[in-house]
Design a protein around this motif. Structure first.
Motif, PDB file in Angstrom:
ATOM      1  N   ALA A 159       0.647  -1.144   0.193  1.00 24.07           N
ATOM      2  CA  ALA A 159       0.117   0.045  -0.006  1.00 24.07           C
ATOM      3  C   ALA A 159       0.763   1.306   0.017  1.00 24.07           C
ATOM      4  O   ALA A 159       1.944   1.161   0.602  1.00 24.07           O
ATOM      5  CB  ALA A 159      -0.958   0.046   1.380  1.00 24.07           C
ATOM      6  N   ASN A 160       0.203   2.423  -0.360  1.00 26.12           N
ATOM      7  CA  ASN A 160       0.795   3.832  -0.789  1.00 26.12           C
ATOM      8  C   ASN A 160       0.457   4.420   0.861  1.00 26.12           C
ATOM      9  O   ASN A 160       1.340   5.356   1.281  1.00 26.12           O
ATOM     10  CB  ASN A 160       0.407   4.608  -1.684  1.00 26.12           C
ATOM     11  N   VAL A 161      -0.631   4.066   1.219  1.00 21.72           N
ATOM     12  CA  VAL A 161      -1.267   4.448   2.550  1.00 21.72           C
ATOM     13  C   VAL A 161      -2.109   3.565   2.844  1.00 21.72           C
ATOM     14  O   VAL A 161      -2.999   2.896   2.107  1.00 21.72           O
ATOM     15  CB  VAL A 161      -1.869   5.902   2.218  1.00 21.72           C
ATOM     16  N   ILE A 162      -2.220   3.501   4.577  1.00 19.63           N
ATOM     17  CA  ILE A 162      -3.250   2.577   4.937  1.00 19.63           C
ATOM     18  C   ILE A 162      -4.304   3.296   5.854  1.00 19.63           C
ATOM     19  O   ILE A 162      -3.873   4.190   6.594  1.00 19.63           O
ATOM     20  CB  ILE A 162      -2.192   1.580   5.589  1.00 19.63           C
ATOM     21  N   ILE A 163      -5.420   3.037   5.708  1.00 20.78           N
ATOM     22  CA  ILE A 163      -6.356   3.681   6.491  1.00 20.78           C
ATOM     23  C   ILE A 163      -6.875   2.358   7.547  1.00 20.78           C
ATOM     24  O   ILE A 163      -7.296   1.353   7.288  1.00 20.78           O
ATOM     25  CB  ILE A 163      -7.536   3.943   5.918  1.00 20.78           C
ATOM     26  N   VAL A 164      -6.608   2.791   8.999  1.00 11.77           N
ATOM     27  CA  VAL A 164      -6.896   1.515  10.136  1.00 11.77           C
ATOM     28  C   VAL A 164      -8.117   2.141  10.741  1.00 11.77           C
ATOM     29  O   VAL A 164      -8.125   3.170  11.493  1.00 11.77           O
ATOM     30  CB  VAL A 164      -5.634   1.570  10.773  1.00 11.77           C
ATOM     31  N   VAL A 165      -9.201   1.503  10.627  1.00 13.06           N
ATOM     32  CA  VAL A 165     -10.363   1.506  11.490  1.00 13.06           C
ATOM     33  C   VAL A 165     -10.840   0.574  12.537  1.00 13.06           C
ATOM     34  O   VAL A 165     -10.587  -0.461  12.396  1.00 13.06           O
ATOM     35  CB  VAL A 165     -11.418   1.399  10.459  1.00 13.06           C
ATOM     36  N   ALA A 166     -10.599   1.167  13.604  1.00 18.38           N
ATOM     37  CA  ALA A 166     -10.868   0.538  14.937  1.00 18.38           C
ATOM     38  C   ALA A 166     -11.568   1.135  16.121  1.00 18.38           C
ATOM     39  O   ALA A 166     -11.248   2.246  16.176  1.00 18.38           O
ATOM     40  CB  ALA A 166      -9.258   0.041  15.517  1.00 18.38           C
ATOM     41  N   GLY A 167     -12.219   0.375  16.654  1.00 18.24           N
ATOM     42  CA  GLY A 167     -12.920   0.825  17.847  1.00 18.24           C
ATOM     43  C   GLY A 167     -12.358   0.341  19.057  1.00 18.24           C
ATOM     44  O   GLY A 167     -11.243   0.051  19.017  1.00 18.24           O
ATOM     45  N   MET A 168     -13.239  -0.053  20.258  1.00 24.86           N
ATOM     46  CA  MET A 168     -12.681  -0.528  21.339  1.00 24.86           C
ATOM     47  C   MET A 168     -11.296   0.050  21.909  1.00 24.86           C
ATOM     48  O   MET A 168     -11.319   1.266  22.118  1.00 24.86           O
ATOM     49  CB  MET A 168     -12.446  -2.054  21.144  1.00 24.86           C
ATOM     50  N   GLU A 169     -10.379  -0.634  21.884  1.00 18.43           N
ATOM     51  CA  GLU A 169      -8.840   0.117  22.199  1.00 18.43           C
ATOM     52  C   GLU A 169      -8.205   0.680  21.082  1.00 18.43           C
ATOM     53  O   GLU A 169      -7.269   1.334  21.296  1.00 18.43           O
ATOM     54  CB  GLU A 169      -8.155  -0.735  23.226  1.00 18.43           C
ATOM     55  N   GLY A 170      -8.505   0.324  20.060  1.00 18.48           N
ATOM     56  CA  GLY A 170      -7.894   1.110  18.725  1.00 18.48           C
ATOM     57  C   GLY A 170      -6.323   0.673  18.669  1.00 18.48           C
ATOM     58  O   GLY A 170      -5.402   1.189  17.972  1.00 18.48           O
ATOM     59  N   ALA A 171      -5.877  -0.603  19.279  1.00 18.42           N
ATOM     60  CA  ALA A 171      -4.567  -0.884  19.207  1.00 18.42           C
ATOM     61  C   ALA A 171      -4.046  -1.160  17.795  1.00 18.42           C
ATOM     62  O   ALA A 171      -2.838  -1.030  17.668  1.00 18.42           O
ATOM     63  CB  ALA A 171      -4.052  -2.003  20.194  1.00 18.42           C
TER      64      ALA A 171
ATOM     65  N   ALA B 171      11.185 -11.276  33.744  1.00 14.04           N
ATOM     66  CA  ALA B 171      10.722  -9.863  33.401  1.00 14.04           C
ATOM     67  C   ALA B 171      11.118 -10.034  31.745  1.00 14.04           C
ATOM     68  O   ALA B 171      12.393 -10.595  31.442  1.00 14.04           O
ATOM     69  CB  ALA B 171      11.652  -8.898  33.927  1.00 14.04           C
ATOM     70  N   LEU B 172      10.481  -9.302  31.092  1.00 12.56           N
ATOM     71  CA  LEU B 172      10.635  -9.201  29.698  1.00 12.56           C
ATOM     72  C   LEU B 172      10.266  -7.807  29.406  1.00 12.56           C
ATOM     73  O   LEU B 172       9.252  -7.324  29.104  1.00 12.56           O
ATOM     74  CB  LEU B 172       9.723 -10.270  28.940  1.00 12.56           C
ATOM     75  N   TYR B 173      11.393  -7.096  29.234  1.00 12.99           N
ATOM     76  CA  TYR B 173      11.106  -5.524  29.125  1.00 12.99           C
ATOM     77  C   TYR B 173      11.288  -5.156  27.376  1.00 12.99           C
ATOM     78  O   TYR B 173      11.894  -5.621  26.871  1.00 12.99           O
ATOM     79  CB  TYR B 173      12.063  -4.467  29.736  1.00 12.99           C
ATOM     80  N   ASP B 174      10.587  -3.868  27.075  1.00 15.36           N
ATOM     81  CA  ASP B 174      10.772  -3.172  26.039  1.00 15.36           C
ATOM     82  C   ASP B 174      10.308  -4.091  24.847  1.00 15.36           C
ATOM     83  O   ASP B 174      11.145  -4.364  23.618  1.00 15.36           O
ATOM     84  CB  ASP B 174      12.156  -2.826  25.816  1.00 15.36           C
ATOM     85  N   VAL B 175       9.280  -4.683  24.899  1.00 15.00           N
ATOM     86  CA  VAL B 175       8.632  -5.420  23.782  1.00 15.00           C
ATOM     87  C   VAL B 175       7.282  -4.691  23.170  1.00 15.00           C
ATOM     88  O   VAL B 175       6.452  -5.668  22.660  1.00 15.00           O
ATOM     89  CB  VAL B 175       8.465  -6.902  24.186  1.00 15.00           C
ATOM     90  N   GLY B 176       7.204  -3.600  23.153  1.00 18.68           N
ATOM     91  CA  GLY B 176       6.173  -2.753  22.870  1.00 18.68           C
ATOM     92  C   GLY B 176       5.459  -3.020  21.510  1.00 18.68           C
ATOM     93  O   GLY B 176       6.458  -3.756  20.620  1.00 18.68           O
ATOM     94  N   VAL B 177       4.455  -2.720  20.842  1.00 18.36           N
ATOM     95  CA  VAL B 177       3.931  -3.144  19.783  1.00 18.36           C
ATOM     96  C   VAL B 177       4.503  -2.389  18.575  1.00 18.36           C
ATOM     97  O   VAL B 177       4.186  -2.849  17.177  1.00 18.36           O
ATOM     98  CB  VAL B 177       2.308  -2.975  19.664  1.00 18.36           C
TER      99      VAL B 177
ATOM    100  N   MET C   8       1.810   5.312  27.071  1.00 16.63           N
ATOM    101  CA  MET C   8       1.229   5.836  25.671  1.00 16.63           C
ATOM    102  C   MET C   8      -0.115   5.102  25.331  1.00 16.63           C
ATOM    103  O   MET C   8      -1.030   5.446  26.082  1.00 16.63           O
ATOM    104  CB  MET C   8       2.488   5.277  24.472  1.00 16.63           C
ATOM    105  N   GLU C   9      -0.217   4.248  24.329  1.00 14.53           N
ATOM    106  CA  GLU C   9      -1.394   3.915  23.891  1.00 14.53           C
ATOM    107  C   GLU C   9      -1.800   2.478  24.480  1.00 14.53           C
ATOM    108  O   GLU C   9      -2.939   1.976  24.472  1.00 14.53           O
ATOM    109  CB  GLU C   9      -1.683   3.646  22.250  1.00 14.53           C
ATOM    110  N   GLY C  10      -0.770   1.837  25.290  1.00 10.84           N
ATOM    111  CA  GLY C  10      -1.175   0.534  26.174  1.00 10.84           C
ATOM    112  C   GLY C  10      -1.686  -0.582  25.385  1.00 10.84           C
ATOM    113  O   GLY C  10      -2.258  -1.383  25.739  1.00 10.84           O
ATOM    114  N   ALA C  11      -1.260  -0.420  24.003  1.00 11.14           N
ATOM    115  CA  ALA C  11      -1.808  -1.663  23.318  1.00 11.14           C
ATOM    116  C   ALA C  11      -1.370  -2.980  23.460  1.00 11.14           C
ATOM    117  O   ALA C  11      -1.975  -4.019  23.274  1.00 11.14           O
ATOM    118  CB  ALA C  11      -1.415  -1.191  21.591  1.00 11.14           C
TER     119      ALA C  11
END
Lengths: 250, 250, 250, 250, 250, 250, 250, 250
Positions: free
Chosen positions: A172-184, B150-156, B181-184
């Motif tokens: 993709a050239n650009v991605i639109i991510v559509v998400a509710g709940m926690e939006g991760a 412990a397993l640190y620095d494995v953010g999404v 941050m976003e806590g994902a």
């Protein structure tokens, strides 16, 4: 038109029919945009690829039909968003060629169907409930002349569904991510790709989702750096930004 | 003690020294918990595995030293959280065996070091800035007699760092996910494992993270179902819940 | 299945039918989860005890019936939450064995009814208005193979109602506390027991309860340490976490 | 004074020195409160039992000393709240009889010490960190002539501490409950007693306590009906309301 | 009843029918409140002056009728709040003596009509739209045996309406101020009287009133010190607190 | 009337019919506003230019008709805001001269139609959806005797629409800017003119507009200094302030 | 200057030195404001009565001195707001005529001191802590050429203080009400006068005042109709609006 | 490397050294990303154009120096954001070639200076106080190989400043709009250009700006469609998105 007025003014002045001070006075009074009207018109075309989009929410079916008629009669393609079936039926009675995209709640009347932009816009959702917002984005982006690919229900609760499509994302050239709940999903996708990600938080959820505040904050605080955000449920806006990004990529 | 009072009361009654109405009156006045004092005491032991934890925030070093002395002299292990170095130095002067865990800002004095619980508590963080909160959880969980990894620095933002450790995650009895941050990360981990996940949102971030509100809402709205949440920056509380979960798993 | 593909690939390679580079290429392309599909499947079974839960909110009765059919035909038990009576009737027409739990607004179709987990999950509510959320939790927890005991209307305004059941509380492996208004019950229960407490704030209340924000904040700030929290009105989620906790306690 | 002006005005009118219209005009211009000045003064005495309380926050030590001097020189008792030690020292230099209540951060200069009100105001706190706010309430209530009894650190995490003092609670005419974190104590106490309960949420806590918002909402949504609430950390205000309630109970 | 059980237990013990350890065990198991049941019952009577109030919101008419029957048959007065006309009609069919207070949305069935408390509770509103909440307070306070005087539509936009009734205000033992919009009336009244003021913010208003948040914050920050606050629209709760205050003033 | 009472009182006093102390007592008891009643009445006329405005929201059609009758019968002009068509029809049946302004949802009955104020109030909107709020302002301002000019749909997304009307803006004495979504129009207009700007945020928008909070904050933080703000959707209030500003400009 | 460019352009065109299309092109490119530069300049003078105000917050003393020099050297009066004493001292070293208004934290250098506007701006505060914000307003309003009268500490807790000054209030052309805590003063004043009221909420207060949110909401929901509001603590902005209102009242 | 492991594994298997089940087991255990490690590495290069950016906030100078050393020694360019002067001095002592951008609070060490992307990124601010955030964006965007043009202090309070630069705006490939207070600039610019606009709300402002919430909401609700938003004060993030957009435009 306005430019005609000025032209005549200047010719009159050259021919000595009116004095310099009069010309200066007139010019000073002319609104700026009048001078540049044609240019503005052109840059609106460049900007959006279509004349006007009708936001139906809060308009009566009759009002919508009137605006649709105005656009169609001027020979342009027509896009109406947030339209319910009652509005669609009113439009359909006058314009049998009108197409209703039920999930997206949009109406389109298109004559031209070629893609202006070569790049790909990918639209992905976290869940199935996010699809209506994504569909609004898809119809809008296609209407604006983009190739669009949809990938729905790949939320992070089952991350393998997303991983399986990693290769697709990279096209993709650009991605639109559509998400509710926690939006991760926006952060996770942002960390997997090398193109801009436009996050659309949705009002899907309940309780502490606060009608989309949770995914909105989530996306604004994305730990992945290439993510920008539009308003809650704003599939249309995301498609506009994505199309502007994509339009320069041929 | 209280039970002694009642016993004497009843014996006196049987021996005819006091009338029935007196006994009834006395019993009615006795506080409920006095009757069950011993049981309560025991169940506090069962519950926490240690007598009392000192929350140092808002206490002077002198106050902390006094409570530490009370605990140590009664022969018990001591844990103090949210302690700055000044407080530690005050404790150290009287108790040279006190250990300061600088990142966790906790002080411990332990005699026993065996693990009561066999199961594993895993503590993972999204970024390096989340480590102090995670360390508070780690020290607390170990103090309560748990094996901790412990397993640190494995953010999404770089999801492969987490994926590479998928096998490790599956070994845990309970996982504490510490993320700002976003806590994902909590949702993603929740979707990968078959054990309870305790989310700890942190105040790491700026702007629209609102001092931890963003990851808090994110975790509460987790699209993965096995996630429960504690207060922002509450590493201690997460370890308490995790230890209670783990304590029944031998 | 996927593991079969790899096996065949390797056998072909061993037999010299395909070169090493081909095998490497294929493996690289195979999605991660495909490699681990069987394991994943198993761990999904372990995790939930059932294939999929249908969240009916925002789905048409027809859509729900379709998903129900998919699940039932694959021989599995079925749980649908947040289902109104219209949806239930649609399901009932095709699946006469479907049971509707009216207060819980859930539909179940179960063949197996044994309890997988021996431990007890206790579900208590502060008031009678909190019961629907509690019932969602109860049906879910039972569906996941847990023994459940309900104790309703024991809110702190009459604390003796709770105290009278102190003994019962101590028998549970995990307690789900469902409370609206000020949500104080979670803290009080957390201070009385030696097992994890999962707090479910409800939207019961008015004015400054802000649809459940008051009990949500209350539970997050619990002065008792063994309390973790799920989203407002999320009886289902609480039961998931509780079942995960309970599943390791045999 | 003002009443004198009117008296003279009327006498002059009677004596024919001024016409009726003049008298009417003057009366119309006289501020209402001037007419009732003495009464107002008296009812302020009745209302508060003392002339004026100095809120020191945002005032320089010099400003505070000036107001203290004004009050003391007029022969009245003096109460200053939210005073730091620097302010106290400034007051002490001029008024050696000034007493500083360090935890309460209040200064008092009292000549009279009898209790005006016979009833008992009880002040209880959930934790030790809530004590400064409670002490502000205690000093204020005593200053206003009430008998006060304090019962600190009886939070709901160990409900037996409160239960043990149930008898004491029943002796009070009004109870001030000071609690931070989740503020559950107000509801629990409200369910145990037959007198009004004034809740004072405190800013004790962190993260999702939002500087006292959590206990504030908790107390406003109390499931026990006899609870009213004042501002976060407003020990002074709670004591004012409690004193007004108590003052009518002799 | 419970006290009977204990009595018999003790008699059996005295007569040697059961050993001491058995008695101790039984007593330990007896719920605290059982021991004090009679006292509790009495203090509930003292506290409220009536057995139970039915909060109808969220209950079906049938459920309400059932509870009403239970109360009426036990010979007690009955108060039901937040009842719509459908609920009232259901009650009326079985209890022709039931009275509906339409504005207050409350139903009462009373046999006794004397006032228990001599003091006066005054209820004032800022506007006419606040009257329903005020009426809920009035009916409740009267039901609890208080003399009540109502003074409606005296908001601060025309302060003279309030001033004209200053004398009336001074006759009250406690004043309930019901106000929406900016809720300024509570502060103004608090500055005019020498009795406690209970503020009831209402959800009257729009936009930035945020359904009552504006007057709620306004009342909590009252610059007059004798004001305490209950939840938004909580006329019932205000009357409870006011009645408790008034009940001690004979 | 009240002034008559005092006059008679004074005459009686002069004639020796009543003693001085009696007069003083009476005067002290007379409510302040009674003394100044006539003046107050006049200043209410000056202030508003009409007796009373009926806010219909929350009133039954019957109640509205009653108040309308009261106003019309006293010979005054009548304005009712937030009236639906049902209410209008009820008014129309009794007062055939009543005019309904549908978009503005206001009803007027006017006899006088001259403009009291000479200056011009300009009302502009960002979009077409903001027009109902603007119309409420327009009808109100005209009713109060002001010349009003409306300029709708000149939002900042097409700034040239506004620029084209710069000259018009400069003719106004005061400008009311009605805008939803991001409310940027108030700042832009504030930077273009030399008269006060009254911002009216509207609830037009969705998602993160939070029913008008976004434009409200936007206008409160206007980088142009001459902007003051009224409540969300409060077209009536904006017209009141604008009329007060304009009324002094003849 | 710009107008010169166009003049020369037109003369060249008339003389045939450049073709019509060139002139049109040039005009189209000329920025609008360049054409109207002189007029803009004038209307800025009309608008504010002074060239530029320096907002010192976030600027170094050196930066402020530089801007001050620029303004003073161009012969204009200078106003700097939110200046601390360090900044003042830096200004003073170069401009000995600079005056520091300590409470208002503003610096002024004025040559002209006549009042441009004849009308009176009245500035009133609820408490003494609100005075700094009021002083910022006062200095600003005076600097802009207005007569200003200050009336401080007349909050609604002692409404007679305000009533006593009712006559003074009626003399004003516009009133600025500065109030923190619950901000009720704006509504009360709005109900007493016939001129526009500009409310300035202040951050004075604690707890649930949320740094000025309580009085902000209070003022936005004012039950008196003639009240408009500016940002929290924005004394400067209130004075700007008031001066614009007052400037048309000669 | 990892691919080597698999290659050897497969060769061993083909040679019969290990059985099929062993190979399958090993492959199942190999982390997914290990298989694709090289590709990941490459796509990180493509994505950002540099290895790693150091976010200094919350890191000690020593920690920063260590990470800088790691990056520089690996021969790469280095960018550190949110660095104070103390951190810079620590870096400078070891790396004399380090450059400190004071306003942007960033440190750079660059060897290569060519622009990778041909398109222009324009960065504009509303006020001078927004410049530090804009400079963080500028340094970041330049570091990532983009041509950047800055246009500062063109806020909407003086819209002509922006209009004068309309032509410049049209030359950009993407525009970053940095604005605090009401953040209206993003909407206005969005309405003037045909390229994507990235809005960066800043915490500049006070009171109801709520540390950037006002411009954040403003930008999210932009009435111009081509605007996407990043976190408050996140100049770095805006530059990342802008660079990704620009990188595809050669």
């Amino acid at each position: 038109m306005d430019i005609d007025i000025i032209q005549r003014l200047l010719e009159n002045y050259k021919e000595g029919k009116i004095p310099l001070t009069d010309v200066l006075g007139k010019i000073r009074e002319l609104p700026y945009k009048e001078l540049g009207f044609a240019k503005v018109d052109i840059h609106r075309k460049i900007r959006c690829g279509f004349p006007e989009v009708i936001f139906c929410m809060g308009k009566t079916p009759e009002q919508v039909v009137k605006i649709v008629a105005h656009i169609v009669e001027s020979g342009q393609d027509m896009l109406a968003t947030r339209a319910d079936s009652e509005t669609y039926n009113a439009v359909l009675r006058k314009f049998p060629e009108a197409v209703y995209h039920e999930q997206a709640k949009t109406i389109t009347i298109r004559k031209t169907r070629e893609n202006i932009n070569e790049g790909l816009i990918m639209i992905i959702t976290a869940g199935t409930s996010d699809i209506p917002v994504a569909e609004e984005a898809r119809i809008t982006a296609e209407f604006m002349g983009n190739k669009v690919k949809a990938l729905y229900d790949v939320g992070v609760a089952g991350i393998h569904r997303l991983m399986r499509n990693h290769g697709e994302l990279l096209k993709a050239n650009v991605i639109i991510v559509v998400a509710g709940m926690e939006g991760a999903l926006a952060s996770v996708v942002g960390g997997l790709v090398d193109c801009p990600v436009i996050g659309v938080p949705t009002s899907i959820g309940y309780g502490a989702s606060f009608n989309g505040v949770a995914p909105l904050l989530s996306m604004l605080n994305s730990c992945a750096s290439g993510v920008a955000v539009v308003n809650i449920d704003n599939g249309f806006g995301a498609a506009c930004v994505a199309s502007l990004i994509n339009s320069k990529r041929e």
